[in-house]
Enzyme design. Structure first.
Site, PDB file in Angstrom:
ATOM      1  N   ARG A   1       3.460 -13.250 -17.673  1.00 47.99           N
ATOM      2  CA  ARG A   1       3.037 -11.860 -17.555  1.00 47.99           C
ATOM      3  C   ARG A   1       3.733 -11.054 -18.656  1.00 47.99           C
ATOM      4  NH1 ARG A   1       4.383  -8.992 -11.882  1.00 47.99           N
ATOM      5  NH2 ARG A   1       6.476  -9.226 -12.773  1.00 47.99           N
TER       6      ARG A   1
ATOM      7  N   MET B   1     -12.235   8.819   4.408  1.00 48.65           N
ATOM      8  CA  MET B   1     -11.268   9.426   3.491  1.00 48.65           C
ATOM      9  C   MET B   1     -10.132  10.133   4.218  1.00 48.65           C
ATOM     10  SD  MET B   1     -11.867  12.164   0.390  1.00 48.65           S
ATOM     11  CE  MET B   1     -12.982  11.069  -0.484  1.00 48.65           C
TER      12      MET B   1
ATOM     13  N   LYS C   1      11.106   1.660  -8.667  1.00 42.67           N
ATOM     14  CA  LYS C   1       9.847   1.960  -9.356  1.00 42.67           C
ATOM     15  C   LYS C   1       8.796   2.431  -8.344  1.00 42.67           C
ATOM     16  CE  LYS C   1       8.373  -2.887  -9.151  1.00 42.67           C
ATOM     17  NZ  LYS C   1       7.889  -4.051  -9.915  1.00 42.67           N
TER      18      LYS C   1
ATOM     19  N   TYR D   1     -18.944   5.483   9.537  1.00 46.39           N
ATOM     20  CA  TYR D   1     -19.975   5.336   8.511  1.00 46.39           C
ATOM     21  C   TYR D   1     -20.723   4.005   8.616  1.00 46.39           C
ATOM     22  CZ  TYR D   1     -18.542   9.448   5.805  1.00 46.39           C
ATOM     23  OH  TYR D   1     -18.281  10.725   5.384  1.00 46.39           O
TER      24      TYR D   1
END
Length: 392
Positions: free
Chosen positions: A148, A318, A46, A267
Site C-alpha cells: 500500500r 437519511m 487520525k 422506503y
C-alpha cells in the site's frame, strides 16, 4: 424565558447523543502502555480520533502520559498541533501518509514529522533539508507485505544515501492481519522488518498496532501505535475485549405506531409486517453514520430499548430509522434507544451491519449532541463547553 444553558439542555434532550468517556480512553492507553513492556506507547488519533473528536481525545491522552501521536494527513497534524499547543507542546506528531504536495515547509512550521514511504518522498525531503540547512526529522515506512505505502527492499540502499541529509527518527511497518493471531503472515512480516532494519542506520523501530500488541511474542520494539483499542474496539476478535468501553450512542423515539399484518415500513416497502406490530421511529439515519447497509443484509441490526433487543425494520433512511418494539415493554415518545453502550458493543453493531468497528466509529456524524465526560471526575463537556455535573 429560558437561559442559554436551559435551552441547550432542552435541545440536547431531543437529540441523538454521543457520549465519550475520556477517563476510559485514558485508562485504555495506560493498559496498553503497561502491556508494551518498556516500549513507548503512542496513540493513533487520525480521522478526528476515530470520529470522537481529536481535541478532547488528545488532551485526555496527553494528560495520561502519551507523548507521541499519529495522524494520517498534514491537515490533521496541523489541527492536532494547535490543539496540543498548551497541553503538550513537546508532543511528537507523525503524519502517516507522508509528504503532501503542499510542500515540506508546512511540516516544519507545525513541528510535524512526515512518515516517508517512497524514494521520491525521501528525495524531496532530503533536498528540502539540504536547502534549509537543517537535519529535520522524518520516519521511514518499510513495506513488509501490505503493498500500500512503504519502501521496497530494493529501495533501501538509495534511501540510506539520502538519509544523510535529514534525521531519521523511526523505522516502521504495518501488519496486514494481526487480528488473526494464527496468521503465518505475522511472522513473515516480522522477519521482513528485521531484515530491512539490518540494512538501515540504527534508529527506533515500530511495528505493533492495536492487535499486534496482543500477538504471542509481540514485537514491541521501541514504540507501539495502538488506535482502535484506545477507543474501546476489541483488538482480540473471538476473545473477551480487554479494553474499557469509551463510546455510548443513543437516539430518541419520535413516534410510536401500531400497524396491521401485511403493511410495510420504510422506503421501497422492503419489510412487511408478519403480524400486527408496534413500531418506533427514532431520530437516527445514515446522515448520522448509522449505515444504510445495516438494513440491507440478512441480519437485522438490533438496538436496545425498553429492556430488550429490538430489530431495525425497513430501510434506514437519511434521518430516521424504524424499530420493531412489539416484543418489548412500554416505549413512548421521548424514550432513549441504545445504539452503542453496555448492551451493544462497537464490534457487535459492526458485525450486524456487515462492516468493521473502525467504520462504525469513523462514520459518526456531526449532528449528535456530543458529551465528553471523565468517569473519574465530576466535570462534563457538552459540545466542547465545560459544565459541572450538578447542572445536568
Amino acid at each position: 424565558m429560558q437561559d442559554g444553558a436551559g435551552a441547550e439542555n432542552v435541545r440536547a434532550a431531543g437529540q441523538a447523543t454521543l457520549r465519550t468517556d475520556l477517563g476510559a480512553l485514558a485508562e485504555n492507553w495506560r493498559r496498553l502502555s503497561a502491556r508494551a513492556e518498556g516500549a513507548e506507547c503512542a496513540a493513533v488519533v487520525k480521522a478526528d480520533a476515530y470520529g470522537l473528536g481529536v481535541a478532547p481525545a488528545a488532551f485526555a491522552l496527553a494528560e495520561a502520559g502519551c507523548k507521541t501521536f499519529f495522524v494520517a494527513h498534514l491537515s490533521e497534524g496541523e489541527i492536532l498541533r494547535r490543539a496540543l499547543r498548551d497541553a503538550a507542546a513537546q508532543a511528537r506528531i507523525f503524519v502517516l501518509n507522508g509528504l503532501s504536495p503542499a510542500g515540506s515547509r508546512l511540516y516544519v512550521q507545525s513541528a510535524l514529522i512526515p512518515v516517508l514511504g517512497s524514494l521520491p518522498e525521501i528525495e524531496e525531503w532530503a533536498d528540502f533539508c539540504h536547502a534549509d540547512g537543517a537535519l529535520h526529522p522524518a520516519a521511514l515506512h518499510i513495506d513488509t507485505g501490505m503493498n500500500r505505502l512503504g519502501l521496497a527492499p530494493a529501495d533501501l540502499n538509495r534511501a540510506c544515501d539520502l538519509m544523510r541529509a535529514f534525521t531519521p527518527v523511526l523505522a516502521m511497518s504495518h501488519f496486514v492481519s494481526s487480528e488473526d493471531m494464527s496468521a503465518p503472515r505475522n511472522r513473515l512480516q516480522i522477519d521482513r522488518f528485521e531484515q530491512a532494519r539490518a540494512k538501515l542506520p540504527p534508529m527506533p523501530a515500530s511495528l505493533c498496532n492495536s492487535s499486534g500488541m496482543f500477538l504471542e511474542d509481540a514485537p514491541f520494539f521501541d514504540l507501539c501505535r495502538p488506535g482502535y483499542a484506545l477507543y474501546g474496539g476489541n483488538p482480540t476478535p473471538g476473545s473477551d475485549n480487554p479494553m474499557r468501553r469509551v463510546v455510548d450512542l443513543s437516539a430518541v423515539v419520535l413516534q410510536v405506531r401500531d400497524i396491521a399484518a401485511g403493511e410495510t415500513a420504510g422506503y421501497n416497502a422492503r419489510w412487511t409486517a408478519p403480524s400486527r406490530r408496534r413500531l418506533a421511529t427514532i431520530n437516527l439515519g445514515y446522515a448520522d453514520g448509522f449505515l444504510r447497509s445495516g438494513s440491507e443484509g440478512p441480519i437485522a441490526v438490533d438496538v436496545f430499548v425498553g429492556g430488550h433487543y429490538c430489530p431495525i425494520v425497513g430501510r434506514i433512511s437519511m434521518d430516521l430509522s424504524i424499530v420493531d418494539i412489539s416484543e418489548t415493554g412500554p416505549v413512548k415518545r421521548g424514550d432513549r434507544v441504545e445504539i452503542l453502550g453496555p448492551n451493544i458493543e462497537i464490534d457487535d453493531l459492526a458485525a450486524q451491519a456487515g462492516t468493521i468497528g473502525y467504520e462504525i466509529l469513523t462514520r459518526l456524524g456531526p449532528r449528535f449532541h456530543r458529551v465528553y465526560e471523565r468517569s473519574d471526575e465530576s466535570v462534563l463537556i457538552q459540545n466542547d463547553t465545560a459544565i459541572s455535573s450538578s447542572s445536568m
